[in-house]
Design a protein around this motif. Structure first.
Motif, short mmCIF file in Angstrom:
data_model
loop_
_atom_site.label_atom_id
_atom_site.label_comp_id
_atom_site.label_asym_id
_atom_site.label_seq_id
_atom_site.Cartn_x
_atom_site.Cartn_y
_atom_site.Cartn_z
N ALA A 55 0.83 -1.21 0.00
CA ALA A 55 0.00 0.00 0.00
C ALA A 55 0.86 1.25 0.00
CB ALA A 55 -0.95 -0.01 1.20
N GLY A 56 1.95 1.23 -0.80
CA GLY A 56 2.71 2.45 -1.08
C GLY A 56 1.95 3.20 -2.17
N ILE A 57 2.61 4.21 -2.75
CA ILE A 57 1.94 4.98 -3.80
C ILE A 57 1.64 4.09 -5.02
CG2 ILE A 57 4.12 5.89 -4.77
CD1 ILE A 57 0.72 7.70 -4.65
N GLY A 58 2.53 3.12 -5.29
CA GLY A 58 2.32 2.24 -6.45
C GLY A 58 1.08 1.38 -6.26
N GLY A 59 0.96 0.74 -5.10
CA GLY A 59 -0.16 -0.17 -4.85
C GLY A 59 -1.48 0.56 -4.72
N THR A 60 -1.48 1.70 -4.03
CA THR A 60 -2.75 2.40 -3.83
C THR A 60 -3.23 3.06 -5.14
OG1 THR A 60 -1.56 4.34 -3.00
CG2 THR A 60 -2.36 2.77 -1.36
N ALA A 61 -2.26 3.53 -5.94
CA ALA A 61 -2.65 4.09 -7.25
C ALA A 61 -3.18 2.97 -8.15
CB ALA A 61 -1.46 4.80 -7.89
N THR A 62 -2.60 1.77 -8.03
CA THR A 62 -3.11 0.65 -8.83
C THR A 62 -4.56 0.35 -8.44
OG1 THR A 62 -0.89 -0.29 -8.92
CG2 THR A 62 -2.68 -1.75 -9.52
N ALA A 63 -4.84 0.35 -7.13
CA ALA A 63 -6.22 0.09 -6.67
C ALA A 63 -7.17 1.11 -7.30
CB ALA A 63 -6.27 0.18 -5.14
N HIS A 64 -6.76 2.36 -7.28
CA HIS A 64 -7.59 3.44 -7.83
C HIS A 64 -7.83 3.23 -9.33
CE1 HIS A 64 -8.83 7.45 -8.98
NE2 HIS A 64 -7.72 7.64 -9.66
N PHE A 65 -6.77 2.93 -10.07
CA PHE A 65 -6.93 2.78 -11.53
C PHE A 65 -7.68 1.48 -11.88
CE2 PHE A 65 -3.00 5.61 -11.74
CZ PHE A 65 -3.70 6.73 -12.18
N LEU A 66 -7.47 0.42 -11.09
CA LEU A 66 -8.22 -0.82 -11.36
C LEU A 66 -9.71 -0.55 -11.18
CD1 LEU A 66 -6.13 -3.64 -9.60
CD2 LEU A 66 -6.53 -3.39 -12.06
N ARG A 67 -10.04 0.20 -10.13
CA ARG A 67 -11.45 0.53 -9.90
C ARG A 67 -12.01 1.32 -11.08
NH1 ARG A 67 -14.36 -2.11 -7.46
NH2 ARG A 67 -13.68 -1.83 -5.32
N GLN A 68 -11.22 2.29 -11.58
CA GLN A 68 -11.67 3.09 -12.73
C GLN A 68 -11.97 2.20 -13.93
OE1 GLN A 68 -8.71 5.93 -13.94
NE2 GLN A 68 -9.59 7.55 -12.69
N HIS A 69 -11.09 1.22 -14.18
CA HIS A 69 -11.23 0.45 -15.42
C HIS A 69 -12.17 -0.73 -15.27
CE1 HIS A 69 -8.48 2.95 -17.54
NE2 HIS A 69 -7.61 2.85 -16.54
N PHE A 70 -12.15 -1.40 -14.12
CA PHE A 70 -12.97 -2.61 -13.97
C PHE A 70 -14.36 -2.32 -13.40
CE2 PHE A 70 -8.85 -4.51 -14.53
CZ PHE A 70 -9.08 -5.73 -15.12
#
Ligand code: FAD
Ligand SMILES: CC(C)=CCC/C(C)=C/CC/C(C)=C/CSC[C@H](N)C(=O)O
Length: 475
Positions: A15-30
């Motif tokens: 849950a660094g910037i990489g992981g939390t940004a991935t969560a955000h973008f996955l939510r946007q796309h999926f």
């Protein structure tokens, strides 16, 4: 329309910037239906962290953000956070004996001195960094149009052709000498910047060197309240489930034609596991970083991730700077907020700077050296007592964070893979091109797009060539 993703489960490890940004973008796309779990064994933010001195918080990890880092900018806007501009302060370069370069109050005088000492090296350098930044910015257009890349190499090729890729394979000093930058400028200006930003020398690859130089420009900012607020904010925005646990294994579980990934983890009280369709590992996997994750059931076995991370120690010191050590017996006359250092044998610190708290009230001013102030010192090893006594006349507190901070860069290194297995991705390979918050954010958006397109077999959106042209002709 019924979502085809109902029931699909994603997980992110870290849950660094990489992981939390991935969560955000996955939510946007999926979309809203998928479950997104984020595992974190330490604290949300990872290498974005603060320490408290006298009831004020100071950044001890990732601290500065470039004005053209558009993902970070966008997160701050979406999360309703505020920008904190760097408070101006003068910089000097110390060679272990004396200051060899001193910034003054006069911009024109500084320019003249630079020209006198280094010729037009600094103009050449400025143009070089600008050109690289301009090409780097293409990523935002590509990503806005939905294009993804299956490797860091493909991403770099699409931004700056083979020139960009070669910049990850040859040293900064070689590239700058070829550009016509003088050796003296490299030793006295470039090397100190590499030391403060990456704790390494001018033999690091040219690409990360350029990222580091961008991080030495004037237009920098940070997040009011602390950069790690972006991470906790993104987790909420993504409606992700934060699981405070250490992932210990990721194993491939086949069921006939299909398979899932079984993630086993330990919390403070139990060991448990869960099945996922898509897994993103958002933490370095190099051995000396100690993620503790092992991969099982993959045939053939997943290859070991090569290389190691570079230790940088951040000491946040509350005390009185020893200006005499820098040949300023009267602290009232010491004008510098930041001290950079040359690559001198035996010099025990990389940089020392007076730092601002993450919450700056309207009337904030930097402390003068005759007053007790808060300083950040970067060094390759924890400072010994006599070293602290050399830099500080006296001090109230010292808080030490030993970071496995960024890759230990060599110049002939392969970039680690992004796709580890069909739906198993690794984010941190991008750090081997350059390690910065924005690099992890770019990698996060790329992995979310890549995972989405691969899941939906939209292969025409991956590794497309000549994207600049394609985008211009797209409606
Ligand atoms: C001292 C320092 C100064 C820096 N300064 C800057 C700067 O000024 N500007 C800038 O842009 N960048 C800077 N950086 C770089 C920047 O901080 C990093 O590139 C970025 O924060 C990396 O984010 P990440 O999410 O990819 O990795 P990390 O932040 O390392 O996140 C990985 C997370 O995964 C967790 N984790 C690991 N293993 C497991 C496991 N098995 N199970 C569960 N969780 C696990 C970790 O606890 C961690 O929280 C700096 C870095 C350091 C160390
Ligand atoms: C990704 C791009 C194009 C630009 C990022 C530029 C940037 C902000 C680089 C910073 C890199 C870095 C690792 C800095 C570490 S030290 C930061 C600071 N001097 C401090 O004292 O904490």
């Amino acid at each position: 329309m019924t979502s085809i993703f109902v029931g699909e489960e994603n997980t992110i490890i870290g849950a660094g910037i990489g992981g939390t940004a991935t969560a955000h973008f996955l939510r946007q796309h999926f979309g809203p239906e998928v479950r997104i779990d984020v595992f974190e064994k330490g604290t949300v933010g990872g290498r974005l962290a603060t320490v408290t001195v006298n009831q004020q918080d100071y950044e001890s990890g990732g601290s500065i953000i470039h004005s053209l880092n558009l993902h970070m900018q966008d997160f701050v806007k979406q999360l309703g956070l505020k920008y904190r501009k760097s408070v101006a302060g003068k910089t000097a370069v110390f060679n272990g004996k004396e200051f060899i370069l001193e910034e003054t109050d006069w911009y024109l005088l500084d320019l003249f001195r630079l020209w006198w000492r280094y010729g037009i090296s600094f103009i050449r350098l400025q143009m070089w960094v600008e050109e690289i930044m301009e090409k780097f910015m293409r990523i935002y257009k590509y990503q806005a149009h939905g294009y993804a890349f299956s490797s860091v190499e493909e991403l770099l090729l699409s931004l700056g052709g083979s020139g960009f890729l070669n910049m990850t394979r040859r040293s900064l000093s070689e590239s700058l000498l070829e550009l016509g930058v003088s050796q003296r400028f490299i030793d006295e200006v470039i090397a100190p910047i590499m030391r403060v930003n990456y704790g390494q020398n001018i033999s690091i690859p040219a690409f990360v060197g350029a990222v580091s130089l961008a991080g030495a420009q004037a237009n920098l900012w940070a997040v009011e309240g602390g950069n790690k607020l972006v991470c906790s904010g993104l987790l909420k925005l993504a409606k992700a489930n934060l699981i405070q646990a250490q992932v210990i294994t990721i194993s491939l579980e086949s069921a006939g034609e299909s398979y899932q990934y079984e993630v086993t983890y330990t919390t403070q009280t139990e060991k448990a596991s869960d099945l996922y369709d898509i897994v993103v590992v958002a933490t370095p996997l190099q051995q000396n970083v100690n993620s503790g994750i092992s991969f099982q059931g993959f045939e053939p076995q997943l290859p070991e991730i090569a290389g190691s991370y570079h230790q940088t120690v951040a000491s946040i010191i509350h005390g009185y700077l020893n200006c005499s050590y820098f040949s300023f017996p009267d602290p009232k006359l010491f004008p510098f907020a930041s001290i950079l250092t040359t690559d001198t044998l035996g010099l025990f610190f990389n940089s020392a700077a007076s730092v601002c708290p993450v919450n700056i009230s309207a009337g904030f001013r930097r402390k003068q050296p005759q007053e007790a102030g808060v300083y950040k010192v970067f060094s390759p090893k924890p400072l010994e007592k006599h070293e602290l006594k050399t830099l500080f006349k006296s001090y109230y507190s010292v808080q030490v964070t030993e970071w496995q901070a960024y890759p230990h860069y060599g110049s002939a290194q392969d970039l680690p893979p992004v796709v580890m297995h069909d739906n198993l991705y690794h984010l941190n390979g991008i750090e081997w091109a350059g390690s910065a918050m924005e690099m992890s954010s770019v990698a996060a958006k790329n992995i979310a797009l890549l995972a989405y397109h691969r899941w939906n077999r939209q292969l025409e959106m991956i590794d497309q060539k000549d994207l600049m042209h394609k985008i211009k002709t797209e409606l």
